[in-house]
Enzyme design. Structure first.
Site, mmCIF file in Angstrom:
data_model
loop_
_atom_site.group_PDB
_atom_site.id
_atom_site.type_symbol
_atom_site.label_atom_id
_atom_site.label_comp_id
_atom_site.label_asym_id
_atom_site.label_seq_id
_atom_site.Cartn_x
_atom_site.Cartn_y
_atom_site.Cartn_z
ATOM 1 N N ASN A 208 72.411 -19.573 42.306
ATOM 2 C CA ASN A 208 71.169 -20.070 41.698
ATOM 3 C C ASN A 208 71.239 -21.595 41.691
ATOM 4 O OD1 ASN A 208 72.398 -21.038 39.121
ATOM 5 N ND2 ASN A 208 72.982 -18.881 39.004
ATOM 6 N N ASP A 277 73.706 -12.508 37.575
ATOM 7 C CA ASP A 277 73.598 -11.198 36.931
ATOM 8 C C ASP A 277 73.983 -10.057 37.868
ATOM 9 O OD1 ASP A 277 72.782 -12.085 34.453
ATOM 10 O OD2 ASP A 277 70.683 -12.222 35.055
ATOM 11 N N LYS A 287 82.137 -11.897 58.894
ATOM 12 C CA LYS A 287 80.751 -12.364 58.792
ATOM 13 C C LYS A 287 79.775 -11.259 59.231
ATOM 14 C CE LYS A 287 77.675 -15.805 60.626
ATOM 15 N NZ LYS A 287 77.411 -16.677 61.753
ATOM 16 N N PHE A 322 72.607 -19.807 26.181
ATOM 17 C CA PHE A 322 71.451 -20.472 26.758
ATOM 18 C C PHE A 322 70.486 -19.400 27.260
ATOM 19 C CE2 PHE A 322 71.919 -25.140 27.348
ATOM 20 C CZ PHE A 322 73.059 -25.284 26.582
ATOM 21 N N LYS A 336 67.606 -12.413 23.039
ATOM 22 C CA LYS A 336 68.984 -12.625 23.552
ATOM 23 C C LYS A 336 69.933 -13.032 22.431
ATOM 24 C CE LYS A 336 67.758 -13.620 28.246
ATOM 25 N NZ LYS A 336 67.402 -14.560 29.268
ATOM 26 N N LYS A 340 73.018 -10.577 21.847
ATOM 27 C CA LYS A 340 74.348 -11.088 22.194
ATOM 28 C C LYS A 340 75.099 -11.607 20.975
ATOM 29 C CE LYS A 340 72.899 -11.983 26.934
ATOM 30 N NZ LYS A 340 73.326 -12.511 28.217
HETATM 31 N N1 CTP Z 1 75.448 -14.785 30.449
HETATM 32 C C1 CTP Z 1 76.718 -14.254 30.407
HETATM 33 N N2 CTP Z 1 77.111 -13.347 31.355
HETATM 34 C C2 CTP Z 1 76.258 -12.942 32.311
HETATM 35 C C3 CTP Z 1 74.945 -13.477 32.349
HETATM 36 C C4 CTP Z 1 74.560 -14.402 31.401
HETATM 37 O O1 CTP Z 1 77.478 -14.590 29.511
HETATM 38 N N3 CTP Z 1 76.670 -12.078 33.224
HETATM 39 C C5 CTP Z 1 75.080 -15.785 29.420
HETATM 40 C C6 CTP Z 1 74.568 -17.086 29.965
HETATM 41 O O2 CTP Z 1 75.622 -18.008 30.134
HETATM 42 C C7 CTP Z 1 73.603 -17.536 28.881
HETATM 43 C C8 CTP Z 1 73.086 -16.237 28.293
HETATM 44 O O3 CTP Z 1 74.021 -15.228 28.673
HETATM 45 O O4 CTP Z 1 74.257 -18.238 27.853
HETATM 46 C C9 CTP Z 1 71.736 -15.830 28.758
HETATM 47 O O5 CTP Z 1 71.727 -15.759 30.156
HETATM 48 P P1 CTP Z 1 70.437 -15.278 30.946
HETATM 49 O O6 CTP Z 1 70.761 -15.181 32.408
HETATM 50 O O7 CTP Z 1 69.254 -16.104 30.531
HETATM 51 O O8 CTP Z 1 70.191 -13.875 30.291
HETATM 52 P P2 CTP Z 1 70.523 -12.417 30.720
HETATM 53 O O9 CTP Z 1 71.165 -11.749 29.548
HETATM 54 O O10 CTP Z 1 71.248 -12.379 32.005
HETATM 55 O O11 CTP Z 1 69.068 -11.812 30.843
HETATM 56 P P3 CTP Z 1 67.955 -12.008 31.996
HETATM 57 O O12 CTP Z 1 68.634 -12.615 33.197
HETATM 58 O O13 CTP Z 1 67.463 -10.634 32.224
HETATM 59 O O14 CTP Z 1 66.908 -12.905 31.388
#
Ligand code: CTP
Length: 397
Positions: A208, A277, A287, A322, A336, A340
């Site tokens: 990303n 994610d 490759k 975040f 969240k 969390k």
């Molecule tokens: N985070 C994490 N582990 C993951 C994904 C995210 O610890 N595998 C943490 C990120 O560092 C951030 C928070 O979770 O502090 C929210 O991340 P975000 O990607 O916005 O949320 P998700 O829970 O992944 O939900 P979505 O992508 O569906 O919005």
């Protein structure tokens, strides 16, 4: 500021007289100041003036080192707490941004590892020139602080931005640097930053656009305020802030292992990394080759949610997450925060231009577990970091 060790860099310009005033004020406040001058600064004020007011020899020429003044100054710079450049001309800014070291000031700047504060002064057209703007952005991205020039009548007769900030303004900024200096002393931070890379094959990965700037700014500010900092970073182009213990990783599962390994020894976890994610179910050893026009179907599996793992063994630690959202910012962030089990969440709207990923500024909303919502205005990431650290400090006190 008693006994604060400051290097005052002076470059050439009509505003040099204000550097004399600044030096007097700093000495009056009890600071120990060493002055270094650019090659041309002494055409405006003699080194003798600065030497008399600081009570120390002035370093102004690269080649006056028969008595090893140069080496002595480099040693002094190594021990200083702060390097202030006032006034900084366009030329001095350019040298600092590009690592040129052809005079005493630019030389000493490269030898200095601590906080640098620059107060520029120049003609308004120069101040607005893209080359100068680029140098300023580059220096800011490396953590250099700026005391912006004021608008007013300039030495060249025109009116506009470019006049060196008032001595009192520069002095205030220096004082606040020393005042808030060590308020996080003894607090152990674990901070994550940057994106993750989930490899598909030896040459491709899913990722990303996170630059890591927000997490690195938090790490830098926490360190500069006396905290102990471990920074776990995915791949970025950023330099580790000095004094921070940097642990590098690529994949989400590697980041998870590092976080879980260091969790026990921290008081505060700040998860600012943009963790992927999903990861490819299979990592191809070779490759992946294109098969004519055939579609390539990828199977992805969810990665472990690091914060959800942390929530299971949080015991007394303060945890900050975040939320980068493109819609329903507050509701999604609040959800969240609860899911969390976070103490604070920093939400930003990634659909708004000029903020979030890649950018040097950010506009965030901080929400706490009592559901207090605080929306901050657009600010440099370093300032956002400081405000977040203030909120963290208030909760752990
Ligand atoms: N985070 C994490 N582990 C993951 C994904 C995210 O610890 N595998 C943490 C990120 O560092 C951030 C928070 O979770 O502090 C929210 O991340 P975000 O990607 O916005 O949320 P998700 O829970 O992944 O939900 P979505 O992508 O569906 O919005």
């Amino acid at each position: 500021m008693k006994n604060a060790k400051i290097v005052l860099g002076v470059s050439a310009g009509i505003a040099v007289y204000k550097a004399v005033e600044l030096l007097r004020s700093l000495v009056k406040e009890g600071a120990e100041v060493r002055v270094v001058m650019s090659a041309n600064a002494s055409k405006f004020v003699t080194p003798l003036t600065f030497a008399a007011l600081s009570g120390h020899p002035v370093y102004h020429s690269l080649f006056d080192s028969l008595n090893s003044a140069e080496m002595e100054h480099i040693r002094v710079a190594e021990k200083a707490d702060l390097f202030v450049v006032a006034p900084a001309t366009a030329s001095t800014l350019g040298k600092m941004a590009n690592g040129l070291a052809d005079d005493a000031l630019s030389n000493l700047y490269l030898a200095f590892k601590g906080t640098v504060m620059i107060a520029p002064a120049m003609n308004e057209a120069m101040w607005e020139h893209p080359a100068v703007r680029k140098n300023i952005e580059l220096l800011k991205s490396r953590g250099v602080e700026f005391v912006d020039p004021e608008c007013g009548e300039l030495a060249c007769g025109v009116t506009g931005p470019g006049r060196l900030a008032d001595t009192a303004t520069i002095l205030d900024k220096i004082k606040s640097h020393f005042n808030r200096a060590q308020d996080l002393s003894g607090v152990r931070f674990l901070i994550t930053a940057g994106p993750t890379h989930e490899a598909l094959d030896p040459v491709r990965f899913l990722s990303n656009p996170s630059s890591g700037k927000m997490g690195y700014a938090i790490a830098e500010q926490a360190k500069s305020r006396g905290g102990e900092v471990i920074l776990i970073s995915g791949p970025t182009y950023l330099k580790a802030p000095s004094g921070v213990d940097l642990k590098l990783c690529k994949r989400a599962d590697e980041m998870n292992v590092l976080v879980q390994d260091h969790l026990e020894s921290c008081d505060v976890l700040v998860m600012s990394a943009a963790v992927g994610d999903f990861a490819p179910e299979n990592l191809e050893k070779e490759k992946i080759k294109k098969q004519g026009d055939e579609r390539l179907l990828l199977k992805l599996v969810p990665t472990k949610d690091i914060l959800m793992e942390v929530a299971k063994r949080k015991s007394g630690k303060l945890v900050v997450g975040f939320a980068a959202e493109s819609q329903n910012l507050l509701e999604a962030a609040m959800e969240k925060l609860k899911r969390k089990n976070l103490d604070l969440i920093v939400a930003n709207d990634i659909s708004a231009p000029g903020i979030g990923f890649q950018s040097d500024s950010n506009q965030v909303t901080i929400i706490d577990r009592e559901e207090n919502i605080e929306t901050l205005s657009l600010k440099p990431k370093r300032e956002v970091a400081d405000l977040l650290l203030d909120r963290i400090l208030a909760r752990i006190k």
